[in-house]
Design a protein around this motif. Structure first.
Motif, PDB file in Angstrom:
ATOM      1  N   LYS A 171       0.900  -1.057  -0.074  1.00  0.00           N
ATOM      2  CA  LYS A 171       0.025  -0.016  -0.028  1.00  0.00           C
ATOM      3  C   LYS A 171       1.091   1.287   0.013  1.00  0.00           C
ATOM      4  O   LYS A 171       1.675   1.366   0.959  1.00  0.00           O
ATOM      5  CB  LYS A 171      -0.912   0.067   1.224  1.00  0.00           C
ATOM      6  N   HIS A 172       0.804   1.952  -1.049  1.00  0.00           N
ATOM      7  CA  HIS A 172       1.356   3.265  -1.087  1.00  0.00           C
ATOM      8  C   HIS A 172       0.757   4.527  -0.345  1.00  0.00           C
ATOM      9  O   HIS A 172      -0.265   4.739  -0.567  1.00  0.00           O
ATOM     10  CB  HIS A 172       1.648   3.627  -2.696  1.00  0.00           C
ATOM     11  N   LEU A 173       1.703   5.063   0.361  1.00  0.00           N
ATOM     12  CA  LEU A 173       1.016   6.201   1.260  1.00  0.00           C
ATOM     13  C   LEU A 173       1.577   7.460   0.506  1.00  0.00           C
ATOM     14  O   LEU A 173       2.590   7.424  -0.278  1.00  0.00           O
ATOM     15  CB  LEU A 173       1.602   6.396   2.783  1.00  0.00           C
ATOM     16  N   ASP A 174       0.625   8.605   0.733  1.00  0.00           N
ATOM     17  CA  ASP A 174       0.780   9.813   0.095  1.00  0.00           C
ATOM     18  C   ASP A 174       2.332  10.588   0.455  1.00  0.00           C
ATOM     19  O   ASP A 174       2.863  11.314  -0.268  1.00  0.00           O
ATOM     20  CB  ASP A 174      -0.303  10.695   0.313  1.00  0.00           C
ATOM     21  N   ASP A 175       2.911  10.108   1.401  1.00  0.00           N
ATOM     22  CA  ASP A 175       3.985  10.545   2.106  1.00  0.00           C
ATOM     23  C   ASP A 175       5.248   9.927   1.646  1.00  0.00           C
ATOM     24  O   ASP A 175       6.433  10.437   1.898  1.00  0.00           O
ATOM     25  CB  ASP A 175       4.120  10.778   3.551  1.00  0.00           C
ATOM     26  N   GLY A 176       5.127   8.822   0.772  1.00  0.00           N
ATOM     27  CA  GLY A 176       6.108   8.114   0.068  1.00  0.00           C
ATOM     28  C   GLY A 176       6.534   6.925   0.914  1.00  0.00           C
ATOM     29  O   GLY A 176       7.367   5.849   0.334  1.00  0.00           O
ATOM     30  N   HIS A 190       5.146  -4.226   7.869  1.00  0.00           N
ATOM     31  CA  HIS A 190       6.368  -3.415   7.570  1.00  0.00           C
ATOM     32  C   HIS A 190       5.799  -2.061   7.271  1.00  0.00           C
ATOM     33  O   HIS A 190       5.123  -2.326   6.080  1.00  0.00           O
ATOM     34  CB  HIS A 190       7.344  -4.155   6.772  1.00  0.00           C
ATOM     35  N   VAL A 191       6.525  -1.092   7.499  1.00  0.00           N
ATOM     36  CA  VAL A 191       6.399   0.203   6.909  1.00  0.00           C
ATOM     37  C   VAL A 191       7.776   0.802   6.528  1.00  0.00           C
ATOM     38  O   VAL A 191       8.469   0.953   7.563  1.00  0.00           O
ATOM     39  CB  VAL A 191       5.551   1.210   7.870  1.00  0.00           C
ATOM     40  N   ALA A 192       7.934   0.847   5.477  1.00  0.00           N
ATOM     41  CA  ALA A 192       9.143   1.401   5.068  1.00  0.00           C
ATOM     42  C   ALA A 192       9.378   2.817   4.393  1.00  0.00           C
ATOM     43  O   ALA A 192       8.367   3.225   3.684  1.00  0.00           O
ATOM     44  CB  ALA A 192       9.691   0.280   3.596  1.00  0.00           C
ATOM     45  N   SER A 193      10.212   3.476   4.772  1.00  0.00           N
ATOM     46  CA  SER A 193      10.848   4.735   4.304  1.00  0.00           C
ATOM     47  C   SER A 193      11.640   4.906   3.503  1.00  0.00           C
ATOM     48  O   SER A 193      12.655   4.054   3.616  1.00  0.00           O
ATOM     49  CB  SER A 193      10.944   5.894   5.612  1.00  0.00           C
ATOM     50  N   PHE A 194      11.652   5.668   2.404  1.00  0.00           N
ATOM     51  CA  PHE A 194      12.875   5.477   1.391  1.00  0.00           C
ATOM     52  C   PHE A 194      13.707   6.890   1.302  1.00  0.00           C
ATOM     53  O   PHE A 194      13.034   7.925   1.529  1.00  0.00           O
ATOM     54  CB  PHE A 194      12.235   5.285   0.143  1.00  0.00           C
ATOM     55  N   LEU A 242      12.840   1.073   8.537  1.00  0.00           N
ATOM     56  CA  LEU A 242      11.783  -0.309   8.306  1.00  0.00           C
ATOM     57  C   LEU A 242      11.043  -0.390   9.861  1.00  0.00           C
ATOM     58  O   LEU A 242      11.960  -0.631  10.776  1.00  0.00           O
ATOM     59  CB  LEU A 242      12.491  -1.411   7.935  1.00  0.00           C
ATOM     60  N   ASP A 243       9.964  -0.069   9.972  1.00  0.00           N
ATOM     61  CA  ASP A 243       9.328  -0.438  11.048  1.00  0.00           C
ATOM     62  C   ASP A 243       8.539  -1.513  11.055  1.00  0.00           C
ATOM     63  O   ASP A 243       7.702  -1.671  10.056  1.00  0.00           O
ATOM     64  CB  ASP A 243       8.345   0.922  11.494  1.00  0.00           C
ATOM     65  N   SER A 244       7.994  -2.339  11.981  1.00  0.00           N
ATOM     66  CA  SER A 244       7.417  -3.671  12.190  1.00  0.00           C
ATOM     67  C   SER A 244       6.237  -3.479  13.203  1.00  0.00           C
ATOM     68  O   SER A 244       6.458  -2.813  14.304  1.00  0.00           O
ATOM     69  CB  SER A 244       8.219  -4.821  12.214  1.00  0.00           C
TER      70      SER A 244
END
Length: 124
Positions: A75-80, A105-109, A117-119
């Motif tokens: 799922k792509h979030l608006d904040d990237g 997992h929530v990944a920031s790039f 990477l938060d789990s």
């Protein structure tokens, strides 16, 4: 041509599944920070940098004869950021007990690589 964030994440999970640590760490920035779920069995609650990624892999896999971690949905979030719904299946070392969990997992790039990477235990 640069890869999408989803392509980078898919490559990381694929490399993890093949135990290709060199390719795995290439999907992450050098200063990555990982906050894994299932932390009670892991040595550290936060893993930093490429050496930290290698430690995370070793710590996460140590109690298992086999551990499969596969993305089921993105799922792509608006904040990237990218939310990744993951299925983890393990077979216990020695006990052979089968365990399955669904985690998030929530990944920031940054710069085309995973920088954080938060789990989480559930999809809520």
């Amino acid at each position: 041509m640069s890869r999408s964030n989803e392509d980078v994440a898919r490559a990381a999970y694929d490399a993890w599944s093949r135990a290709d640590l060199d390719e795995f760490v290439e999907s992450f920035s050098e200063d990555v920070e990982v906050h894994p779920f299932l932390g009670r069995g892991l040595v550290a609650s936060t893993y930093r940098g490429h050496d930290g990624l290698r430690s995370w892999f070793a710590d996460a896999n140590e109690p298992w004869e086999r551990l499969d971690v596969a993305p089921e949905e993105f799922k792509h979030l608006d904040d990237g950021r990218l939310v990744i719904f993951v299925r983890a299946r393990g077979e216990g070392s020695g006990s052979r007990a089968l365990v399955e969990a669904r985690i998030v997992h929530v990944a920031s790039f940054r710069g085309g690589k995973i920088a954080r990477l938060d789990s989480y235990a559930d999809r809520e």
